[in-house]
Motif scaffolding. Structure first.
Motif, PDB file in Angstrom:
ATOM      1  N   ASP A  58      13.364   6.307  -8.173  1.00  0.00           N
ATOM      2  CA  ASP A  58      12.442   7.330  -7.711  1.00  0.00           C
ATOM      3  C   ASP A  58      11.257   7.258  -8.661  1.00  0.00           C
ATOM      4  OD1 ASP A  58      10.930   9.619  -7.286  1.00  0.00           O
ATOM      5  OD2 ASP A  58      12.680  10.844  -6.813  1.00  0.00           O
ATOM      6  N   ALA A  59      10.168   6.712  -8.169  1.00  0.00           N
ATOM      7  CA  ALA A  59       9.018   6.456  -9.038  1.00  0.00           C
ATOM      8  C   ALA A  59       8.452   7.739  -9.637  1.00  0.00           C
ATOM      9  CB  ALA A  59       7.929   5.710  -8.257  1.00  0.00           C
ATOM     10  N   ARG A  60       8.781   8.883  -9.054  1.00  0.00           N
ATOM     11  CA  ARG A  60       8.268  10.147  -9.582  1.00  0.00           C
ATOM     12  C   ARG A  60       9.027  10.585 -10.819  1.00  0.00           C
ATOM     13  NH1 ARG A  60       9.377  13.043  -4.008  1.00  0.00           N
ATOM     14  NH2 ARG A  60      11.265  11.867  -4.487  1.00  0.00           N
ATOM     15  N   PHE A  64       0.830  -1.193   0.000  1.00  0.00           N
ATOM     16  CA  PHE A  64       0.000   0.000   0.000  1.00  0.00           C
ATOM     17  C   PHE A  64       0.875   1.257   0.000  1.00  0.00           C
ATOM     18  CE2 PHE A  64      -2.459   3.194   2.421  1.00  0.00           C
ATOM     19  CZ  PHE A  64      -3.530   3.316   1.557  1.00  0.00           C
ATOM     20  N   GLY A  65       0.599   2.169  -0.932  1.00  0.00           N
ATOM     21  CA  GLY A  65       1.269   3.469  -0.935  1.00  0.00           C
ATOM     22  C   GLY A  65       2.746   3.441  -1.280  1.00  0.00           C
ATOM     23  N   VAL A  66       3.198   2.395  -1.938  1.00  0.00           N
ATOM     24  CA  VAL A  66       4.629   2.252  -2.192  1.00  0.00           C
ATOM     25  C   VAL A  66       5.075   3.003  -3.462  1.00  0.00           C
ATOM     26  CG1 VAL A  66       4.583   0.110  -3.540  1.00  0.00           C
ATOM     27  CG2 VAL A  66       6.473   0.520  -1.956  1.00  0.00           C
ATOM     28  N   GLY A  67       4.103   3.508  -4.220  1.00  0.00           N
ATOM     29  CA  GLY A  67       4.443   4.302  -5.408  1.00  0.00           C
ATOM     30  C   GLY A  67       4.106   3.629  -6.735  1.00  0.00           C
ATOM     31  N   LYS A  68       3.237   2.628  -6.710  1.00  0.00           N
ATOM     32  CA  LYS A  68       2.885   1.887  -7.935  1.00  0.00           C
ATOM     33  C   LYS A  68       2.246   2.815  -8.973  1.00  0.00           C
ATOM     34  CE  LYS A  68       0.193  -0.840  -5.535  1.00  0.00           C
ATOM     35  NZ  LYS A  68       0.423  -0.391  -4.142  1.00  0.00           N
ATOM     36  N   THR A  69       1.227   3.543  -8.540  1.00  0.00           N
ATOM     37  CA  THR A  69       0.532   4.432  -9.478  1.00  0.00           C
ATOM     38  C   THR A  69       1.476   5.526  -9.972  1.00  0.00           C
ATOM     39  OG1 THR A  69      -1.525   4.005  -8.297  1.00  0.00           O
ATOM     40  CG2 THR A  69      -1.498   5.902  -9.773  1.00  0.00           C
ATOM     41  N   THR A  70       2.316   6.005  -9.078  1.00  0.00           N
ATOM     42  CA  THR A  70       3.275   7.056  -9.449  1.00  0.00           C
ATOM     43  C   THR A  70       4.203   6.552 -10.553  1.00  0.00           C
ATOM     44  OG1 THR A  70       3.188   7.885  -7.190  1.00  0.00           O
ATOM     45  CG2 THR A  70       5.053   8.596  -8.535  1.00  0.00           C
ATOM     46  N   ASN A  80      12.006   2.071  -3.895  1.00  0.00           N
ATOM     47  CA  ASN A  80      11.547   3.439  -4.107  1.00  0.00           C
ATOM     48  C   ASN A  80      12.014   4.253  -2.910  1.00  0.00           C
ATOM     49  OD1 ASN A  80      10.295   5.476  -5.455  1.00  0.00           O
ATOM     50  ND2 ASN A  80       8.217   4.885  -4.880  1.00  0.00           N
ATOM     51  N   ASP A  81      12.730   5.337  -3.193  1.00  0.00           N
ATOM     52  CA  ASP A  81      13.374   6.076  -2.117  1.00  0.00           C
ATOM     53  C   ASP A  81      12.415   7.069  -1.467  1.00  0.00           C
ATOM     54  OD1 ASP A  81      15.046   7.297  -0.372  1.00  0.00           O
ATOM     55  OD2 ASP A  81      16.221   8.353  -1.902  1.00  0.00           O
ATOM     56  N   PHE A  82      11.992   6.741  -0.268  1.00  0.00           N
ATOM     57  CA  PHE A  82      11.142   7.647   0.492  1.00  0.00           C
ATOM     58  C   PHE A  82      11.956   8.357   1.580  1.00  0.00           C
ATOM     59  CE2 PHE A  82       7.877   5.045  -1.421  1.00  0.00           C
ATOM     60  CZ  PHE A  82       6.826   5.916  -1.604  1.00  0.00           C
TER      61      PHE A  82
HETATM   62  N1  LIG Z   1       9.435  10.645  -1.495  1.00  0.00           N
HETATM   63  C1  LIG Z   1       8.876   9.910  -2.450  1.00  0.00           C
HETATM   64  N2  LIG Z   1       7.530   9.882  -2.519  1.00  0.00           N
HETATM   65  C2  LIG Z   1       6.965   9.113  -3.483  1.00  0.00           C
HETATM   66  C3  LIG Z   1       7.726   8.367  -4.390  1.00  0.00           C
HETATM   67  N3  LIG Z   1       6.903   7.678  -5.193  1.00  0.00           N
HETATM   68  C4  LIG Z   1       5.653   7.986  -4.809  1.00  0.00           C
HETATM   69  N4  LIG Z   1       5.674   8.868  -3.785  1.00  0.00           N
HETATM   70  C5  LIG Z   1       4.518   9.424  -3.087  1.00  0.00           C
HETATM   71  O1  LIG Z   1       3.944   8.398  -2.279  1.00  0.00           O
HETATM   72  C6  LIG Z   1       2.533   8.483  -2.287  1.00  0.00           C
HETATM   73  C7  LIG Z   1       1.893   7.156  -2.702  1.00  0.00           C
HETATM   74  O2  LIG Z   1       2.213   6.912  -4.062  1.00  0.00           O
HETATM   75  P1  LIG Z   1       1.219   6.078  -5.031  1.00  0.00           P
HETATM   76  O3  LIG Z   1       1.859   6.056  -6.363  1.00  0.00           O
HETATM   77  O4  LIG Z   1      -0.158   6.560  -4.930  1.00  0.00           O
HETATM   78  O5  LIG Z   1       1.332   4.651  -4.355  1.00  0.00           O
HETATM   79  P2  LIG Z   1       0.501   3.339  -4.713  1.00  0.00           P
HETATM   80  O6  LIG Z   1       1.441   2.202  -4.523  1.00  0.00           O
HETATM   81  O7  LIG Z   1      -0.135   3.461  -6.046  1.00  0.00           O
HETATM   82  O8  LIG Z   1      -0.592   3.374  -3.569  1.00  0.00           O
HETATM   83  P3  LIG Z   1      -1.929   2.478  -3.433  1.00  0.00           P
HETATM   84  O9  LIG Z   1      -2.465   2.263  -4.819  1.00  0.00           O
HETATM   85  O10 LIG Z   1      -2.811   3.313  -2.592  1.00  0.00           O
HETATM   86  O11 LIG Z   1      -1.496   1.236  -2.762  1.00  0.00           O
HETATM   87  C8  LIG Z   1       2.179   9.629  -3.208  1.00  0.00           C
HETATM   88  O12 LIG Z   1       1.930  10.765  -2.416  1.00  0.00           O
HETATM   89  C9  LIG Z   1       3.430   9.805  -4.044  1.00  0.00           C
HETATM   90  O13 LIG Z   1       3.572  11.145  -4.473  1.00  0.00           O
HETATM   91  C10 LIG Z   1       9.157   8.444  -4.297  1.00  0.00           C
HETATM   92  O14 LIG Z   1       9.906   7.855  -5.061  1.00  0.00           O
HETATM   93  N5  LIG Z   1       9.655   9.219  -3.306  1.00  0.00           N
END
Ligand SMILES: Nc1nc2c(ncn2[C@@H]2O[C@H](COP(=O)(O)OP(=O)(O)OP(=O)(O)O)[C@@H](O)[C@H]2O)c(=O)[nH]1
Ligand SMILES: [Mg+2]
Lengths: 214, 140
Positions: free
Chosen positions: A180-182, A37-43, A152-154
């Protein structure tokens, strides 16, 4: 997401924003980005996709049998699994679809239905919550789906690659990279690393080993 | 308010597909990334989902994109696609990832390798296909 530019008037209809594939497109490929959850998949999907990520879902019965039997849908004994996806046109014929999929247990009931024939997977991990990815790695190994791991570097505490490998019980031949998924460039590099890994496997005929953890 | 299509009323789904069960067989032939192409225009009186699919698929469109656009579960979309395929109104371009030659080498190694037989192991894709993928990705 905000719209990228103000040069054009806002487009009112979702359907009108669709960017169709070229008429010669005839081969769709799949890569799955899986993780907690929230690991950056969608990003990550968004960073490399030529379309805004779209969301869709599949329905399954509680037994995980899918909805071929629509009476199950009717009887409300079903539940849904949602995932998002993006698209990369690789050439005139070939289109790569990138799926962002949750790693939770119930999702794997649908793996065979949805992701049979996938080229491979990226396991996205957050070092603050490495245990979230154990289950996904186990399942991929069981399915014989080749994968790599991308950290993914948080900004969590720095861990060495060796520490991460040990925590994940990751065999040496499976690539582990930072990302960096962004970043489009970084996400692109993740995909390239996966496909290079697949290429190496396909030319050496190396099997996907199951880890036998002590 | 959640996205329309979420928690879809099961009775609506049932009606959409005429209550049919298309277990296995035809519907299963559609992959998430099978590209669907319309072979005819929508006609008056056609079920609206069928008409929408025909409009969407004037250019090749993946099953998963159709599902996202229609906001319907994948399985339901596959049933709708079967209807259109039966009527000759669409064609389907299924994914081709299997190796050009049988995966004999890999199977042999998998069976005799130290890791033992690999359960569920799909054949790895054709290396030439993977090379094309790499070229495409590097050009991004
Ligand atoms: N610092 C940092 N933040 C990131 C990175 N990738 C994603 N984020 C942030 O982390 C949050 C969650 O990213 P999502 O891409 O929504 O993650 P997800 O895995 O799709 O989440 P779910 O679908 O809810 O499980 C967002 O606010 C992103 O902007 C990264 O590489 N570094
Ligand atoms: Mg997400």
């Amino acid at each position: 997401m905000d719209s990228a530019t103000s040069d054009h008037p806002p487009l009112p209809e979702r359907r009108e924003r669709r960017i169709p594939l070229g008429g010669n497109a005839d081969n769709g490929l799949k890569i799955v980005v899986v993780g907690g959850f929230g690991v950056g998949k969608t990003t990550m999907v968004r960073s490399v996709s030529e379309i805004r990520p779209l969301n869709t879902e599949e329905v399954m019965t509680q037994a995980g049998a899918g909805v071929d039997d629509l009476s199950a849908v009717r009887g409300k004994t079903s539940t849904t699994v949602a995932f998002d996806f993006g698209r990369i046109s690789l050439n005139e014929q070939t289109v790569l679809y990138l799926f962002g999929a949750p790693g939770q247990e119930r999702f794997w009931f649908l793996w065979d239905r949805l992701f049979a024939g996938t080229l491979g997977a990226v396991v996205l991990v957050d070092t603050r919550r490495l245990a979230d990815s154990w289950y996904a790695i186990d399942r991929l190994e069981q399915h014989g789906t080749p994968f790599i791991v991308a950290r993914n570097d948080f900004g969590g505490p720095p861990h060495t690659q060796q520490q991460i490998r040990e925590a994940l019980d990751l065999p040496a031949h499976i690539p582990l990279i930072d990302c960096d998924a962004r970043s489009r460039e970084s996400s692109k590099q993740v995909l390239i690393t996966l496909v290079e890994h697949l290429h190496a496997l396909s030319t050496t005929g190396r099997p996907v080993q199951e880890t036998t953890s002590p | 308010m959640s996205r329309p299509g979420r928690d879809e009323d099961p009775d609506r789904l049932y009606t959409l597909t005429g209550g049919r069960s298309r277990a296995g067989s035809a519907a299963a032939a559609f992959d998430l990334v099978t590209l669907v192409v319309s072979e005819s225009e929508p006609t008056a009186g056609m079920q609206s989902e069928h008409a929408t699919i025909l409009r969407l698929c004037q250019y090749p469109t993946a099953v998963v994109e159709i599902a996202a656009e229609l906001r319907l579960p994948i399985s339901i979309v596959k049933i709708l696609l079967c209807d259109l395929l039966d009527q000759g109104r669409i064609t389907a371009r299924h994914p081709r990832t299997a190796p050009a030659t049988p995966p004999g080498a890999r199977t042999a190694i998998a069976a005799t390798g130290t890791g033992g037989p690999v359960p569920h192991a799909a054949p790895l894709p054709d290396p030439h296909l993977l090379e094309q993928v790499l070229v495409g990705l590097r050009n991004l």
